[in-house]
Design a protein around this motif. Structure first.
Motif, PDB file in Angstrom:
ATOM      1  N   LEU A   4       0.811  -1.213   0.000  1.00  0.00           N
ATOM      2  CA  LEU A   4       0.000   0.000   0.000  1.00  0.00           C
ATOM      3  C   LEU A   4       0.845   1.265   0.000  1.00  0.00           C
ATOM      4  O   LEU A   4       1.797   1.384   0.763  1.00  0.00           O
ATOM      5  N   ASP A   5       0.454   2.205  -0.823  1.00  0.00           N
ATOM      6  CA  ASP A   5       1.083   3.524  -0.846  1.00  0.00           C
ATOM      7  C   ASP A   5       0.368   4.439   0.140  1.00  0.00           C
ATOM      8  O   ASP A   5       0.997   5.124   0.924  1.00  0.00           O
ATOM      9  N   HIS A   6      -0.964   4.448   0.080  1.00  0.00           N
ATOM     10  CA  HIS A   6      -1.749   5.249   1.009  1.00  0.00           C
ATOM     11  C   HIS A   6      -3.147   4.688   1.148  1.00  0.00           C
ATOM     12  O   HIS A   6      -3.614   3.928   0.304  1.00  0.00           O
ATOM     13  N   ASP A  22      -5.168  10.692  16.386  1.00  0.00           N
ATOM     14  CA  ASP A  22      -3.962  11.243  17.010  1.00  0.00           C
ATOM     15  C   ASP A  22      -3.439  10.274  18.065  1.00  0.00           C
ATOM     16  O   ASP A  22      -2.235  10.023  18.149  1.00  0.00           O
ATOM     17  N   ALA A  23      -4.335   9.716  18.875  1.00  0.00           N
ATOM     18  CA  ALA A  23      -3.929   8.804  19.945  1.00  0.00           C
ATOM     19  C   ALA A  23      -3.314   7.519  19.407  1.00  0.00           C
ATOM     20  O   ALA A  23      -2.221   7.119  19.824  1.00  0.00           O
ATOM     21  N   ILE A  24      -3.990   6.861  18.458  1.00  0.00           N
ATOM     22  CA  ILE A  24      -3.457   5.570  18.000  1.00  0.00           C
ATOM     23  C   ILE A  24      -2.225   5.732  17.113  1.00  0.00           C
ATOM     24  O   ILE A  24      -1.307   4.913  17.175  1.00  0.00           O
ATOM     25  N   MET A  25      -2.173   6.793  16.310  1.00  0.00           N
ATOM     26  CA  MET A  25      -1.004   6.995  15.460  1.00  0.00           C
ATOM     27  C   MET A  25       0.225   7.369  16.303  1.00  0.00           C
ATOM     28  O   MET A  25       1.334   6.917  16.032  1.00  0.00           O
ATOM     29  N   THR A  26       0.026   8.169  17.350  1.00  0.00           N
ATOM     30  CA  THR A  26       1.125   8.481  18.261  1.00  0.00           C
ATOM     31  C   THR A  26       1.624   7.210  18.935  1.00  0.00           C
ATOM     32  O   THR A  26       2.835   6.991  19.040  1.00  0.00           O
ATOM     33  N   ALA A  27       0.703   6.342  19.375  1.00  0.00           N
ATOM     34  CA  ALA A  27       1.083   5.084  20.020  1.00  0.00           C
ATOM     35  C   ALA A  27       1.899   4.195  19.085  1.00  0.00           C
ATOM     36  O   ALA A  27       2.782   3.458  19.530  1.00  0.00           O
ATOM     37  N   LEU A  28       1.629   4.284  17.781  1.00  0.00           N
ATOM     38  CA  LEU A  28       2.371   3.476  16.805  1.00  0.00           C
ATOM     39  C   LEU A  28       3.631   4.180  16.295  1.00  0.00           C
ATOM     40  O   LEU A  28       4.388   3.608  15.522  1.00  0.00           O
ATOM     41  N   GLY A  29       3.851   5.426  16.707  1.00  0.00           N
ATOM     42  CA  GLY A  29       5.046   6.161  16.293  1.00  0.00           C
ATOM     43  C   GLY A  29       4.916   6.856  14.953  1.00  0.00           C
ATOM     44  O   GLY A  29       5.921   7.244  14.355  1.00  0.00           O
ATOM     45  N   CYS A  31       4.011   9.952  12.544  1.00  0.00           N
ATOM     46  CA  CYS A  31       3.967  11.414  12.618  1.00  0.00           C
ATOM     47  C   CYS A  31       2.676  11.941  11.994  1.00  0.00           C
ATOM     48  O   CYS A  31       2.202  11.414  10.992  1.00  0.00           O
ATOM     49  N   LYS A  32       2.161  13.013  12.575  1.00  0.00           N
ATOM     50  CA  LYS A  32       1.043  13.718  11.962  1.00  0.00           C
ATOM     51  C   LYS A  32       1.643  14.725  10.998  1.00  0.00           C
ATOM     52  O   LYS A  32       2.484  15.539  11.388  1.00  0.00           O
ATOM     53  N   VAL A  33       1.248  14.671   9.740  1.00  0.00           N
ATOM     54  CA  VAL A  33       1.852  15.539   8.730  1.00  0.00           C
ATOM     55  C   VAL A  33       0.947  16.683   8.300  1.00  0.00           C
ATOM     56  O   VAL A  33       1.428  17.627   7.690  1.00  0.00           O
ATOM     57  N   GLY A  41      -3.669  13.903   8.256  1.00  0.00           N
ATOM     58  CA  GLY A  41      -2.710  13.048   7.567  1.00  0.00           C
ATOM     59  C   GLY A  41      -1.639  12.545   8.507  1.00  0.00           C
ATOM     60  O   GLY A  41      -1.152  13.290   9.370  1.00  0.00           O
ATOM     61  N   TYR A  42      -1.269  11.273   8.354  1.00  0.00           N
ATOM     62  CA  TYR A  42      -0.270  10.629   9.210  1.00  0.00           C
ATOM     63  C   TYR A  42       0.701   9.824   8.351  1.00  0.00           C
ATOM     64  O   TYR A  42       0.323   9.297   7.313  1.00  0.00           O
TER      65      TYR A  42
END
Length: 137
Positions: A4-6, A22-29, A31-33, A41-42
């Motif tokens: 997958l690209d996106h 924001d919470a789950i993406m931060t937990a997975l490391g 970045c919010k772009v 976008g992450y």
């Protein structure tokens, strides 16, 4: 090869989605772009010198999600990241669809957790690696 690209996930309430993703993406490391009034976008987009990255877009979509088999799975670099994903998601309005744990019917070291986001989308985090050896054993 990364397949997958996106991926884009539609949600009817961007404010609730912002808290959850924001919470789950931060937990997975991840970045919010970007953070816009109608989209989040992450990750990192691919470019000419980086062809391996993956990107997630969460966008405002007033359509009802409803019950479906749509499912998005995010890679986690450790089992601890899977656990953090799960607990962060629950704390940010998600519902459990499967506690963190081994899923040996996929393979011996498949360690995953499943959540339903506030809009009804099903998301998963998985670590495929065997547990790391403790420094203290």
């Amino acid at each position: 090869m990364q397949l997958l690209d996106h991926v884009s996930i539609g949600v009817p309430d961007i404010q609730l989605a912002r808290l959850f993703y924001d919470a789950i993406m931060t937990a997975l490391g991840a970045c919010k772009v970007y953070d816009r009034p109608t989209a989040l976008g992450y990750g990192e987009r691919c470019n000419g010198s980086d062809t391996e990255s993956t990107f997630l877009a969460v966008y405002l979509d007033p359509a009802e999600v409803g019950t479906s088999k749509r499912h998005w799975c995010f890679k986690a670099i450790s089992r601890e990241h899977v656990d953090a994903f799960f607990h962060a998601g629950l704390s940010a309005g998600g519902q459990s669809e499967g506690d963190p744990g081994l899923r040996p019917h996929y393979h011996r070291d498949y360690y995953a957790a499943f959540l339903i986001d506030p809009a009804g989308n099903r998301v998963e985090a998985v670590c495929h690696a065997a547990p790391s050896e403790s420094k203290f054993s």
